[in-house]
Scaffold this active site. Structure first.
Site, PDB file in Angstrom:
ATOM      1  CG  ASP A 121      -2.105   0.948   1.022  1.00  0.00           C
ATOM      2  OD1 ASP A 121      -2.454   1.250  -0.134  1.00  0.00           O
ATOM      3  OD2 ASP A 121      -2.671   1.396   2.035  1.00  0.00           O
ATOM      4  CE1 TYR A 123      -0.248   8.808   4.145  1.00  0.00           C
ATOM      5  CE2 TYR A 123       2.012   9.595   4.079  1.00  0.00           C
ATOM      6  CZ  TYR A 123       0.753   9.604   4.655  1.00  0.00           C
ATOM      7  OH  TYR A 123       0.527  10.403   5.744  1.00  0.00           O
ATOM      8  CG  HIS A 128      -4.458  10.770   2.858  1.00  0.00           C
ATOM      9  ND1 HIS A 128      -5.511  10.646   3.739  1.00  0.00           N
ATOM     10  CD2 HIS A 128      -3.584   9.772   3.185  1.00  0.00           C
ATOM     11  CE1 HIS A 128      -5.289   9.626   4.554  1.00  0.00           C
ATOM     12  NE2 HIS A 128      -4.128   9.078   4.249  1.00  0.00           N
ATOM     13  NE  ARG A 137       5.067  13.130  10.413  1.00  0.00           N
ATOM     14  CZ  ARG A 137       4.281  12.235   9.796  1.00  0.00           C
ATOM     15  NH1 ARG A 137       3.953  11.119  10.401  1.00  0.00           N
ATOM     16  NH2 ARG A 137       3.836  12.469   8.590  1.00  0.00           N
ATOM     17  CD  GLU A 192      -5.904   4.862   4.956  1.00  0.00           C
ATOM     18  OE1 GLU A 192      -5.277   4.076   4.224  1.00  0.00           O
ATOM     19  OE2 GLU A 192      -5.359   5.612   5.802  1.00  0.00           O
ATOM     20  CD  GLU A 194      -5.445   2.980  -0.057  1.00  0.00           C
ATOM     21  OE1 GLU A 194      -4.683   2.386  -0.842  1.00  0.00           O
ATOM     22  OE2 GLU A 194      -5.239   3.071   1.170  1.00  0.00           O
ATOM     23  CG  ASP A 226      -5.377   0.362   3.974  1.00  0.00           C
ATOM     24  OD1 ASP A 226      -5.360  -0.760   4.509  1.00  0.00           O
ATOM     25  OD2 ASP A 226      -4.481   1.218   4.125  1.00  0.00           O
ATOM     26  NE  ARG A 230      -7.223   6.722  10.005  1.00  0.00           N
ATOM     27  CZ  ARG A 230      -6.634   6.507   8.847  1.00  0.00           C
ATOM     28  NH1 ARG A 230      -5.376   6.071   8.806  1.00  0.00           N
ATOM     29  NH2 ARG A 230      -7.273   6.695   7.728  1.00  0.00           N
ATOM     30  CD  GLN A 233      -2.304   4.899  10.814  1.00  0.00           C
ATOM     31  OE1 GLN A 233      -3.541   4.860  10.763  1.00  0.00           O
ATOM     32  NE2 GLN A 233      -1.581   5.443   9.851  1.00  0.00           N
ATOM     33  CE1 TYR A 237       2.842   7.792  14.229  1.00  0.00           C
ATOM     34  CE2 TYR A 237       3.961   7.835  12.108  1.00  0.00           C
ATOM     35  CZ  TYR A 237       3.522   8.481  13.238  1.00  0.00           C
ATOM     36  OH  TYR A 237       3.777   9.814  13.384  1.00  0.00           O
ATOM     37  CE  LYS A 246      -2.922   2.283   7.471  1.00  0.00           C
ATOM     38  NZ  LYS A 246      -3.821   3.163   6.696  1.00  0.00           N
ATOM     39  CB  THR A 250      -7.306  -4.710   2.611  1.00  0.00           C
ATOM     40  OG1 THR A 250      -6.323  -4.382   3.599  1.00  0.00           O
ATOM     41  CG2 THR A 250      -7.232  -3.718   1.464  1.00  0.00           C
ATOM     42  CB  THR A 337      -6.110   7.817   1.672  1.00  0.00           C
ATOM     43  OG1 THR A 337      -5.888   6.774   2.596  1.00  0.00           O
ATOM     44  CG2 THR A 337      -7.491   8.408   1.883  1.00  0.00           C
ATOM     45  CD  GLU A 351      -7.377  13.185   4.377  1.00  0.00           C
ATOM     46  OE1 GLU A 351      -7.585  12.032   3.935  1.00  0.00           O
ATOM     47  OE2 GLU A 351      -7.102  14.152   3.640  1.00  0.00           O
TER      48      GLU A 351
HETATM   49 CA    CA Z   1      -3.848   3.091   2.883  1.00  0.00          CA
END
Ligand code: CA
Length: 403
Positions: A121, A123, A128, A137, A192, A194, A226, A230, A233, A237, A246, A250, A337, A351
């Site tokens: 997968d 990004y 996104h 962050r 997500e 996709e 996906d 969160r 994650q 992560y 994840k 899926t 995404t 988001e």
């Molecule tokens: Ca994804």
């Protein structure tokens, strides 16, 4: 070449709003009654039984169409893909063969269309990546410095890829508590939106792949959700990326829309911030003008377009193999995404609700993340003149955690 004026003797295929006109002919795997799954093609509200077509000598895929996955057909290569597409188009056109074996789609069970070899997968939506980066962050470190220079991805699990309609349990796992980790059902479960590219040719260990060759290796695309936890994650992560957040499942759509069907909708992607290294440069537009959106419990939540993306699937495939990593027929490459610049174009609740701070309306209710019993459906289509190339639905319902 696609002829927009072509019509089929299968009446429902000629409805301008139908996802499966004769210009589409997406591949899947289906079964009826207790019979073994076999390959088929969607046309209108029917499925053309390719296994039966092959048994009758109408098509020749070396016996592959009688099997419960498309891999053996796909592996035969682009010459066979083109040949079968041309023959199916002739058989299903108005002056075609009205004795063809058709099964009503309403009577069929749809299965995973391929044996998924491996799942990677990426990004690749800058909107996104930036929005999520701000939430995880802060704005100063939102977009990592390498992001505009190469596709970022991680190796996922093929074993947890399921077909549309398969229920998904809310995952249990570790999340961050006030005093160390807590064992919990995920409280921030998300989707997500996709696309997934299906790799249609093998490459060898040590073999790099140009972007042009990579594009030639892509058989087609599916919708891909996906599912993402969160809270799990955020705790897990760093530094190696998402893992259990994840792995809960899926979901992909049952129909693979071929590159041939999408060809008339080729489009440029997002504007580049800087030139790419030569191995990632492409000499023609690598995206499609493809409307993509999602609903929750029947309410439309967001709609965007594939052409907002920064890296194409061909660029992602070229980058995947740049170290010499061999690719295989049936590899599934998630685009990442797909989000446009505004909140009503976002492909994830993270988001849309700005990290759960701003609830959104879903019919008569409010949501920040997905609740038990919620059903998320992805949709996608390219709009032609008088017809559209659709994917059919990609649906998943969330069931309570298994505590
Ligand atoms: Ca994804």
């Amino acid at each position: 070449m696609t002829d927009p004026s072509l019509r089929s003797w299968v009446a429902a295929a000629n409805d301008a709003a139908c996802d499966f006109p004769i210009q589409n002919l997406p591949y899947g795997v289906f079964s009826v009654g207790g019979q073994a799954p076999r390959c088929g093609v969607a046309i209108g509200d029917m499925i053309l039984d390719l296994g039966d077509c092959e048994a009758r000598g109408l098509l020749d895929a070396q016996g592959a169409f009688g099997r419960p996955a498309l891999n053996d057909f796909i592996e035969q290569g682009r010459g066979t893909w083109d040949d079968i597409r041309a023959k199916m188009t002739a058989l299903l056109a108005e002056d075609g063969d009205r004795s063809l074996p058709l099964v009503p789609m309403a009577d069929a069970t749809l299965h995973l269309p391929i044996r998924v070899s491996e799942f990677t997968d990426f990004y690749a939506s800058k909107n996104h990546a930036f929005n999520v980066g701000v939430l995880f962050r802060g704005p100063d470190n939102a977009l990592p410095p390498q992001w505009t220079h190469m596709p970022i991805g991680y190796n996922g699990r093929a074993s947890s890829v399921v077909v549309s309609g398969t229920p998904i349990h809310r995952p249990m796992g570790q999340a961050k508590g006030d005093n160390g980790p807590v064992w919990t059902a995920s409280r921030r479960l998300d989707l997500e939106l996709e696309l997934g590219a299906i790799v249609g040719a093998n490459s060898q260990m040590g073999q790099r792949i140009s972007v042009a060759d990579a594009e030639d290796m892509i058989f087609g695309y599916v919708l891909l959700n996906d599912w993402s936890a969160r809270d799990i994650q955020a705790w897990e992560y760093q530094p190696l990326g998402p893992f259990q957040a994840k792995a809960l499942g899926t979901t992909i759509s049952p129909w693979i829309v071929t590159q041939a069907a999408l060809e008339p909708f080729r489009s440029a992607g997002a504007e580049r911030d800087n030139p790419l290294l030569p191995y990632l440069q492409e000499d023609r537009p690598g995206f499609y003008d493809l409307t993509l959106g999602w609903t929750m419990n029947g309410t439309r939540m967001a709609q965007t377009n594939y052409n907002v993306m920064y890296y194409s699937s061909a660029q992602q495939l070229a980058h995947h193999a740049v170290s010499g990593c061999p690719m295989r027929v049936g590899d599934l490459l998630g685009t990442g995404t797909i989000s446009g610049p505004t909140l009503d174009q976002t492909g994830a609740l993270l988001e849309m609700t700005q990290g759960g701070k701003s609830p959104v309306r879903v019919g008569g209710a409010e949501r920040t993340f997905i609740e038990d019993g919620d059903e998320v459906a992805l949709y996608g289509y390219a709009q032609g003149n008088g017809y559209r190339i659709g994917f059919g639905p990609c649906i998943g319902k969330i069931l309570p955690a298994q505590e």
